[in-house]
Scaffold this active site. Sequence first.
Site, PDB file in Angstrom:
ATOM      1  N   GLY A  19       2.978   3.015  -7.660  1.00 49.38           N
ATOM      2  CA  GLY A  19       2.838   2.578  -9.050  1.00 49.38           C
ATOM      3  C   GLY A  19       1.383   2.542  -9.486  1.00 49.38           C
ATOM      4  O   GLY A  19       1.037   2.957 -10.605  1.00 49.38           O
ATOM      5  N   GLU A  38      -8.084  -2.465  -4.261  1.00 51.30           N
ATOM      6  CA  GLU A  38      -7.150  -2.238  -3.146  1.00 51.30           C
ATOM      7  C   GLU A  38      -7.625  -3.022  -1.926  1.00 51.30           C
ATOM      8  O   GLU A  38      -8.751  -2.848  -1.469  1.00 51.30           O
ATOM      9  CB  GLU A  38      -7.092  -0.743  -2.829  1.00 51.30           C
ATOM     10  N   GLY A  89       1.565   2.437   0.451  1.00 53.38           N
ATOM     11  CA  GLY A  89       2.555   2.791   1.467  1.00 53.38           C
ATOM     12  C   GLY A  89       2.560   4.277   1.805  1.00 53.38           C
ATOM     13  O   GLY A  89       3.164   4.679   2.802  1.00 53.38           O
ATOM     14  N   ALA A  94       7.309   7.831   5.426  1.00 55.16           N
ATOM     15  CA  ALA A  94       7.856   9.018   6.085  1.00 55.16           C
ATOM     16  C   ALA A  94       8.083  10.160   5.095  1.00 55.16           C
ATOM     17  O   ALA A  94       8.718  11.149   5.426  1.00 55.16           O
ATOM     18  CB  ALA A  94       9.149   8.654   6.795  1.00 55.16           C
ATOM     19  N   VAL A 236      -6.309 -13.796 -11.637  1.00 49.14           N
ATOM     20  CA  VAL A 236      -6.276 -13.060 -12.914  1.00 49.14           C
ATOM     21  C   VAL A 236      -6.057 -14.132 -13.962  1.00 49.14           C
ATOM     22  O   VAL A 236      -5.040 -14.822 -13.930  1.00 49.14           O
ATOM     23  CB  VAL A 236      -5.100 -12.049 -12.966  1.00 49.14           C
ATOM     24  N   HIS A 476      12.073  -0.952   2.862  1.00 48.72           N
ATOM     25  CA  HIS A 476      12.396  -0.682   1.462  1.00 48.72           C
ATOM     26  C   HIS A 476      12.679  -1.962   0.687  1.00 48.72           C
ATOM     27  O   HIS A 476      13.770  -2.150   0.165  1.00 48.72           O
ATOM     28  CB  HIS A 476      13.621   0.244   1.376  1.00 48.72           C
ATOM     29  N   GLY A 509       7.298  -1.366  -6.922  1.00 49.54           N
ATOM     30  CA  GLY A 509       8.692  -1.538  -6.520  1.00 49.54           C
ATOM     31  C   GLY A 509       9.305  -2.846  -6.987  1.00 49.54           C
ATOM     32  O   GLY A 509      10.539  -2.986  -6.984  1.00 49.54           O
TER      33      GLY A 509
END
Length: 552
Positions: A19, A38, A89, A94, A236, A476, A509
């Site tokens: 994202g 990051e 990620g 994979a 923030v 996930h 996600g």
Amino acid sequence: MDGDPQFDFDFIVIGSGFGGSVSAHRLVEKGYRVAVMEMGRRWTPGNLPHTSWSLHRWLWRPKLGLRGFFNIQFFRHATIFHGSAVGGGSITYACTLLPPPEKVWIAGSWTGLSDWKTEMPRHYETAARMLGVTENRILGPADLLLKKAAETSGAGQTFYCTKVGIFEPGVGEQGGTTFPDPYFGGEGPARTTCIGCGGCMMGCRYGAKNTLDLGYLYLAEKHGAQLFPETRVVDVRPLSNAHDGSAGYEVGTVQSIAWFRRRPRRFTCRGVIFSASSLGTMELLFLLKEKGSLPAISGQLGQHVRTNSESLIGARTPGTLLDVSQGIAIGSGIYIDEHTHIEAVRYPKGSDAMGFLTTILTDGRPGPRRIALWVWNVIASMLRHPFKTVRVLQPLGWAREFVILLCMQALDGEIEMRWQRPWFWPFRKFLVSHGEKVPTYIPKANEFAKTLAQLTGGFPMSMLPEILFNVPGTAHCIGGCVIADSSTHGVVDSRHRVFNYKNMYICDGSVVAANLGVNPSLTITALAERAMSFIPPAAEAEWNDTAEPSSR
Ligand SMILES: Cc1cc2nc3c(=O)[nH]c(=O)nc-3n(C[C@H](O)[C@H](O)[C@H](O)COP(=O)(O)OP(=O)(O)OC[C@H]3O[C@@H](n4cnc5c(N)ncnc54)[C@H](O)[C@@H]3O)c2cc1C
Ligand code: SF4
């Protein structure tokens, strides 16, 4: 790219995963001044670990001196694996990139908020092009064994080669050849074709995996985004007492891998994009809500977290001459029934550390009786094949001998994350999971592992934590800040705008509002592409973007 000099940046993006990278690239393209914060490190072929025994360069737990890219978080309901790195990620994933079935758009709190079925295909197309999705052509021994076992079980017709984000050689060509940028019309870096070493989840040291730092993020940086690696966002807050953020935000950071002298810094910006992943964004927003920086975040924060129903099983054949680590990390898959999907997975030769976590396959219900059954299985195996049993229980040679089967069930099940002091550590709050437990034992998957083991003459295997603690592992985790019609049902609206704040978005996600039943990265990318498509070019920005409650 003039922007308002009163602010350090127009947008600050928190996290550089799927994202975050899409957001940074698209915002820079629209003429905004963008910073990406990051907390993970930047990885190159030169500093990636060769095997999983290099724990300090594989695992992410900076307080313990582990400064890798693979993060494991333990909860009562699931052990969650995720990435922490420049590129999020994508460094450890994979690279399986699958669109979900259409039915996901009519399930969950996003239903009816947009014409998803008409809108999404074009964003999936863009996402697939940008991530270089192709059908896998490198089938290794583990894929061929999966196919054979599927045929034996009557599911042979469901075998398929995965769609992956890997620069693969053409049919009949050898891997390892370097070409000028094959994806972005010469704008991107040179790339080398895949050699099928099975190392994707340890980070690709050959430049063949389409990680975000070679795609979206590369382009964002090339065109002006400023990336701050090893920088963790800890605050923030709205500027100038404009509580809704209409006067911009101040973003506080610290160095993420320092033990002391964490060098706190402050940056100002007009808009913020949270892209710290499902767990990362939930954790940060809970913290900011509690300390009063963003008190108006919806009370739905932490609701509708989905972990997929997953089980890792497999078969290990001690002393086999077949090297099942060859191929790509996930080369193929099958469906043993409508809901149950199995993929053949591998780690590269020498990456045997996970071997400590696998044990003799055990069926049965969760709880003490399953543990007793496991003890009995180990003893019985020792009595029947003492040498072979010792060989399969020790880790050396694990990656070369072990066909890992990732079993995913597309059955809906949700948990909730709360911000609490756990009983064992009352000194600070953490995310704590609540809700119904996700099953760790999938009987059909165990039967399949037995079939595969019979074909190889090996041992069917289970994951030890699933048996001992009845906790499934998952890579996930999605949800927790889901898209909904109002703040009574979710945290963002259908354009990913955070309810009750201006110019604040979530693109990761955490916004996914239904169980996808497939690996989520392509969907996260496509959703971020869609969210960014609504933001006007910098020259037309009015800085007044507000989430809109909607009546369906
Ligand atoms: C071993 C493994 C294999 C996987 N394989 C696949 C696969 O084949 N296909 C697939 O679709 N998915 C796969 N996944 C899942 C996939 O990696 C995630 O779904 C995806 O990366 C999530 O994207 P995201 O944008 O939500 O966030 P992420 O990609 O997780 O990125 C979030 C980033 O934010 C950073 N961050 C967090 N908090 C802060 C903070 N406070 N300040 C600054 N930075 C912060 C993190 O360090 C991280 O880099 C796999 C995951 C793992 C662990
Ligand atoms: S199989 Fe090896 S070369 Fe190919 S993408 Fe994965 S790590 Fe890179």
